[in-house]
Design a protein around this motif. Structure first.
Motif, PDB file in Angstrom:
ATOM      1  N   LEU A   1     -12.316 -58.711 -53.295  1.00  0.00           N
ATOM      2  CA  LEU A   1     -11.067 -59.458 -53.480  1.00  0.00           C
ATOM      3  C   LEU A   1     -10.768 -59.646 -54.961  1.00  0.00           C
ATOM      4  CD1 LEU A   1     -11.458 -62.255 -50.748  1.00  0.00           C
ATOM      5  CD2 LEU A   1     -10.136 -60.140 -50.583  1.00  0.00           C
ATOM      6  N   THR A   2     -11.789 -59.423 -55.790  1.00  0.00           N
ATOM      7  CA  THR A   2     -11.582 -59.529 -57.246  1.00  0.00           C
ATOM      8  C   THR A   2     -11.503 -58.125 -57.844  1.00  0.00           C
ATOM      9  OG1 THR A   2     -13.974 -59.876 -57.276  1.00  0.00           O
ATOM     10  CG2 THR A   2     -12.621 -61.779 -57.751  1.00  0.00           C
ATOM     11  N   ARG A   3     -10.784 -58.028 -58.969  1.00  0.00           N
ATOM     12  CA  ARG A   3     -10.665 -56.723 -59.637  1.00  0.00           C
ATOM     13  C   ARG A   3     -11.627 -56.661 -60.817  1.00  0.00           C
ATOM     14  NH1 ARG A   3      -4.565 -57.760 -60.466  1.00  0.00           N
ATOM     15  NH2 ARG A   3      -5.637 -59.747 -60.600  1.00  0.00           N
TER      16      ARG A   3
ATOM     17  N   ALA B   1      -8.941 -65.589 -57.312  1.00  0.00           N
ATOM     18  CA  ALA B   1      -8.361 -65.798 -58.653  1.00  0.00           C
ATOM     19  C   ALA B   1      -9.306 -66.651 -59.501  1.00  0.00           C
ATOM     20  CB  ALA B   1      -6.992 -66.462 -58.528  1.00  0.00           C
ATOM     21  N   LEU B   2      -9.881 -67.678 -58.900  1.00  0.00           N
ATOM     22  CA  LEU B   2     -10.814 -68.534 -59.653  1.00  0.00           C
ATOM     23  C   LEU B   2     -12.047 -67.732 -60.073  1.00  0.00           C
ATOM     24  CD1 LEU B   2     -10.575 -71.785 -57.478  1.00  0.00           C
ATOM     25  CD2 LEU B   2      -9.761 -71.505 -59.824  1.00  0.00           C
ATOM     26  N   CYS B   3     -12.526 -66.893 -59.172  1.00  0.00           N
ATOM     27  CA  CYS B   3     -13.701 -66.070 -59.491  1.00  0.00           C
ATOM     28  C   CYS B   3     -13.370 -65.104 -60.623  1.00  0.00           C
ATOM     29  CB  CYS B   3     -14.157 -65.277 -58.265  1.00  0.00           C
ATOM     30  SG  CYS B   3     -14.982 -66.283 -57.039  1.00  0.00           S
ATOM     31  N   GLU B   4     -12.229 -64.454 -60.484  1.00  0.00           N
ATOM     32  CA  GLU B   4     -11.849 -63.452 -61.484  1.00  0.00           C
ATOM     33  C   GLU B   4     -11.774 -64.081 -62.878  1.00  0.00           C
ATOM     34  OE1 GLU B   4      -9.246 -60.251 -59.564  1.00  0.00           O
ATOM     35  OE2 GLU B   4      -8.122 -60.850 -61.342  1.00  0.00           O
ATOM     36  N   ALA B   5     -11.256 -65.311 -62.922  1.00  0.00           N
ATOM     37  CA  ALA B   5     -11.102 -66.001 -64.215  1.00  0.00           C
ATOM     38  C   ALA B   5     -12.447 -66.215 -64.904  1.00  0.00           C
ATOM     39  CB  ALA B   5     -10.390 -67.328 -64.008  1.00  0.00           C
ATOM     40  N   ARG B   6     -13.542 -66.239 -64.130  1.00  0.00           N
ATOM     41  CA  ARG B   6     -14.857 -66.409 -64.793  1.00  0.00           C
ATOM     42  C   ARG B   6     -15.739 -65.166 -64.593  1.00  0.00           C
ATOM     43  NH1 ARG B   6     -18.885 -68.344 -61.259  1.00  0.00           N
ATOM     44  NH2 ARG B   6     -18.076 -68.808 -59.202  1.00  0.00           N
ATOM     45  N   SER B   7     -15.072 -64.033 -64.347  1.00  0.00           N
ATOM     46  CA  SER B   7     -15.750 -62.731 -64.167  1.00  0.00           C
ATOM     47  C   SER B   7     -16.784 -62.747 -63.061  1.00  0.00           C
ATOM     48  CB  SER B   7     -16.413 -62.266 -65.477  1.00  0.00           C
ATOM     49  OG  SER B   7     -15.449 -62.200 -66.480  1.00  0.00           O
ATOM     50  N   ALA B   8     -16.583 -63.581 -62.061  1.00  0.00           N
ATOM     51  CA  ALA B   8     -17.467 -63.559 -60.897  1.00  0.00           C
ATOM     52  C   ALA B   8     -16.854 -62.642 -59.833  1.00  0.00           C
ATOM     53  CB  ALA B   8     -17.647 -64.974 -60.349  1.00  0.00           C
ATOM     54  N   HIS B   9     -17.685 -62.242 -58.889  1.00  0.00           N
ATOM     55  CA  HIS B   9     -17.257 -61.270 -57.877  1.00  0.00           C
ATOM     56  C   HIS B   9     -17.022 -61.994 -56.540  1.00  0.00           C
ATOM     57  CE1 HIS B   9     -17.123 -57.376 -55.843  1.00  0.00           C
ATOM     58  NE2 HIS B   9     -17.930 -57.872 -54.924  1.00  0.00           N
ATOM     59  N   CYS B  10     -15.929 -61.603 -55.877  1.00  0.00           N
ATOM     60  CA  CYS B  10     -15.646 -62.210 -54.572  1.00  0.00           C
ATOM     61  C   CYS B  10     -15.254 -61.089 -53.624  1.00  0.00           C
ATOM     62  CB  CYS B  10     -14.492 -63.211 -54.737  1.00  0.00           C
ATOM     63  SG  CYS B  10     -14.037 -64.049 -53.226  1.00  0.00           S
ATOM     64  N   GLU B  11     -15.814 -61.127 -52.412  1.00  0.00           N
ATOM     65  CA  GLU B  11     -15.427 -60.112 -51.432  1.00  0.00           C
ATOM     66  C   GLU B  11     -15.301 -60.741 -50.056  1.00  0.00           C
ATOM     67  OE1 GLU B  11     -19.500 -57.842 -50.306  1.00  0.00           O
ATOM     68  OE2 GLU B  11     -18.778 -57.364 -52.312  1.00  0.00           O
ATOM     69  N   GLU B  12     -14.596 -60.042 -49.174  1.00  0.00           N
ATOM     70  CA  GLU B  12     -14.495 -60.537 -47.790  1.00  0.00           C
ATOM     71  C   GLU B  12     -15.048 -59.494 -46.854  1.00  0.00           C
ATOM     72  OE1 GLU B  12     -10.504 -61.287 -46.346  1.00  0.00           O
ATOM     73  OE2 GLU B  12      -9.781 -59.382 -47.154  1.00  0.00           O
ATOM     74  N   CYS B  13     -15.627 -59.999 -45.761  1.00  0.00           N
ATOM     75  CA  CYS B  13     -16.262 -59.128 -44.787  1.00  0.00           C
ATOM     76  C   CYS B  13     -15.751 -59.575 -43.412  1.00  0.00           C
ATOM     77  CB  CYS B  13     -17.784 -59.314 -44.905  1.00  0.00           C
ATOM     78  SG  CYS B  13     -18.709 -58.337 -43.722  1.00  0.00           S
ATOM     79  N   ASP B  14     -15.175 -58.665 -42.657  1.00  0.00           N
ATOM     80  CA  ASP B  14     -14.660 -59.040 -41.340  1.00  0.00           C
ATOM     81  C   ASP B  14     -15.834 -59.107 -40.355  1.00  0.00           C
ATOM     82  OD1 ASP B  14     -13.446 -59.448 -38.946  1.00  0.00           O
ATOM     83  OD2 ASP B  14     -11.912 -57.905 -39.186  1.00  0.00           O
ATOM     84  N   ALA B  15     -16.255 -60.336 -40.063  1.00  0.00           N
ATOM     85  CA  ALA B  15     -17.378 -60.548 -39.154  1.00  0.00           C
ATOM     86  C   ALA B  15     -16.883 -60.942 -37.766  1.00  0.00           C
ATOM     87  CB  ALA B  15     -18.287 -61.646 -39.721  1.00  0.00           C
ATOM     88  N   HIS B  16     -15.573 -60.972 -37.574  1.00  0.00           N
ATOM     89  CA  HIS B  16     -15.021 -61.466 -36.306  1.00  0.00           C
ATOM     90  C   HIS B  16     -14.646 -60.336 -35.358  1.00  0.00           C
ATOM     91  CE1 HIS B  16     -14.055 -65.470 -34.799  1.00  0.00           C
ATOM     92  NE2 HIS B  16     -13.107 -64.919 -34.085  1.00  0.00           N
TER      93      HIS B  16
END
Ligand code: FAD
Length: 506
Positions: free
Chosen positions: A15-17, A141-156
């Motif tokens: 979700l982050t670039r 967006a919050l993660c990107e601002a601090r260069s952290a990585h965020c992803e989503e996984c469809d577990a449903h």
């Protein structure tokens, strides 16, 4: 490096670039658990474990508790929180720490926790609903601002929603084939959550005061009290599944007879809260096909996988999934507009509907089943919603009332399948045009007279009367009686998460 637990890279996406998963002994991986509230058979947790194992890092599960969510009351909050309490113990047994954050800005709360514990990777599960999409975007967006990585996984879903289709599907007939092509890739057994992950040892996390937060949620939502028959959590969910596939799936072809409710699985409350995986249900049903029959299994699979995943497809690609405009096709919107000023045979207020004070004994029974049992029989749900269209001032009002009642009283409410069920009944979503008639126009109609030929309405009403009596007794005593369960099935676990019921205001 150990082989990946979440074997298919298509189950998750960044979700982050410009970021990549990073973790380490002092930089845990956070799994923001939201829609999929279980430890077993959870691809998002497995994905978090993969990143953690590759970096010798611990995993922390974070859950954010909102004070309000789409009209949920004590009934839904109680079920969820008691399930989460069980989850905390199951996570601990796998060396995974559970942390609770609080507040109505989940992205801010989860990011603050991640920062506090030095996490640079957050894995989210997936929801196609507006709030969920917005929160994940904010978190990214919050993660990107601090260069952290965020992803989503469809577990449903068995097939991740975005992989199943890149557009709004016309209906089950167009999605079914697309899903089937992807089963070899996605419909397979789950690996176990490893139990050799390093233990979290970072800054201290507050212990969750379960008794206090449950008591507070129950008090805040007391207008719609808990139903005591529904034992929350993963253990109970698996007991319901086990009972269904081994003893009741053979009845599934009678699922449209509300006087024989055991024919339905009854799984929707646990599926809704993600306390069990739909994929697990599909795998176990397949193993037990010999105890039922291929047609019973196939019908169950069609509802559980195709229809359920079609609902996610609709909500994901039609952001106005709970409004008339959410219907893409003009025939349905035009016909409703054309008949908007037709004289209604009856007009009921929301309060009259809520209190089951209509002229129709079948409708009243269905509404009482919902209100006192926390779940309405699947066949009655269609009849119930269609009559709301017939007896209210406009299709807009009908949709609003149906969603309000469903979300307020049903344990499985606020779900893509609920929005789609209401939109199918009232706005013709995933359906076709039928013979034109008053009020409905070309939207499919359901009549009392033809319904009474399909099953015994008196038997259904008698069953609901028994349910209401048992539910009222349970509200007083805090006990849980079999007759109060709309599905009349057994849940073979000790009532470990015993609920204290409150008496409903009459
Ligand atoms: C007006 C209306 C409102 C509805 N509201 C909800 C809701 O709030 N939450 C909800 O989960 N379902 C909803 N449904 C869909 C369906 O009626 C329920 O999923 C089903 O009754 C749940 O009971 P069960 O688990 O015993 O069903 P089963 O027949 O045993 O089905 C097993 C599972 O398959 C899925 N499923 C079954 N039927 C459908 C369907 N038509 N569409 C999508 N998925 C389906 C559900 O996850 C269900 O738990 C609604 C349908 C209508 C017409």
């Amino acid at each position: 490096m150990p082989s990946a637990l979440c074997a298919s890279k298509k189950r998750y996406r960044a979700l982050t670039r410009g970021t990549k998963p990073e973790a380490g002994p002092n930089a845990p991986v956070v799994y923001w658990l939201s829609r999929d509230q279980r430890v077993r058979d959870n691809w998002a947790l497995l994905r978090a474990c993969d990143v953690a194992r590759a970096n010798d890092a611990p995993v922390v599960i974070a859950f954010n508790l909102l004070t309000k969510f789409l009209g949920a009351g004590a009934r839904q909050f109680g079920f969820m929180l008691r399930g989460l309490r069980e989850l905390e113990g199951a996570a601990k047994a796998k060396n995974v720490t559970f942390a609770m954050t609080y507040g109505d800005e989940p992205a801010i709360a989860i990011d603050a926790l991640a920062k506090k514990i030095g996490a640079k990777t957050i894995v989210c599960d997936f929801s196609p609903l507006r709030d969920g999409l917005k929160w994940r975007k904010e978190l990214a967006a919050l993660c990107e601002a601090r260069s952290a990585h965020c992803e989503e996984c469809d577990a449903h879903n068995v097939v991740p929603c975005w992989e199943a289709s890149d557009k709004l599907e016309v209906g089950a007939r167009t999605l079914r084939g697309r899903l089937a092509k992807r089963y070899p890739e996605f419909l397979h057994e789950f690996p176990e959550v490893p139990d050799d992950l390093p233990k979290y040892s970072g800054p201290a996390l507050d212990a969750v005061k379960w008794d206090d937060i449950i008591a507070e949620a129950l008090s805040r939502g007391q207008a719609v009290p808990e139903v005591t028959w529904a034992i929350p959590g993963e253990t109970a969910a698996h007991a319901v599944l086990d009972d269904f596939v081994n003893s009741r799936m053979k009845l599934y072809e009678k699922r449209n007879d509300p006087s024989k409710p055991q024919a339905l699985s009854g799984l929707s409350p646990w599926l809704h809260f993600g306390q069990i995986s739909g994929q697990r249900c599909a795998l176990e049903a397949k193993k037990a096909v010999g105890k039922a029959s291929p047609p019973a299994y196939e019908s169950f699979f069609e509802e559980l996988v195709v229809r359920r995943e079609l609902s996610d497809n609709f909500c994901y690609y039609s952001p106005k999934y709970d409004q008339i405009e959410g219907q893409k096709y003009d025939w349905a919107k035009d016909t409703l507009r054309l008949h908007a000023s037709d004289k209604r045979p009856y007009l009921y207020s929301l309060e009259e509907l809520e209190r089951a004070k209509t002229h129709d004994d079948l409708w009243n029974a269905a509404q009482r089943e919902l209100r006192y049992g926390g779940k309405m029989h699947g066949f009655c749900r269609m009849y119930w919603a269609k009559k709301i269209l017939e007896w209210t001032e406009s299709p807009e009002q009908a949709l609003k009332f149906a969603i309000y009642l469903n979300d307020t009283y049903s344990l499985d409410g606020r779900d893509p399948s609920g929005y789609v069920g209401c939109m199918w009944s009232i706005v013709g979503v995933h359906d076709q045009g039928w013979k034109e008639r008053e009020v409905f126009g070309k939207i499919r109609y359901m009549a009392y007279d033809s319904t009474k030929k399909k099953f015994s309405i008196p038997d259904y009403i008698a069953r609901v009367n028994a349910l209401v009596k048992a539910a009222k007794a349970d509200f007083k005593s805090g006990e849980s009686s079999h007759a109060a369960n709309p599905g009349l099935f057994k849940i073979n676990v000790p009532a470990a998460n015993k609920r204290k019921a409150t008496e409903e205001a009459q």
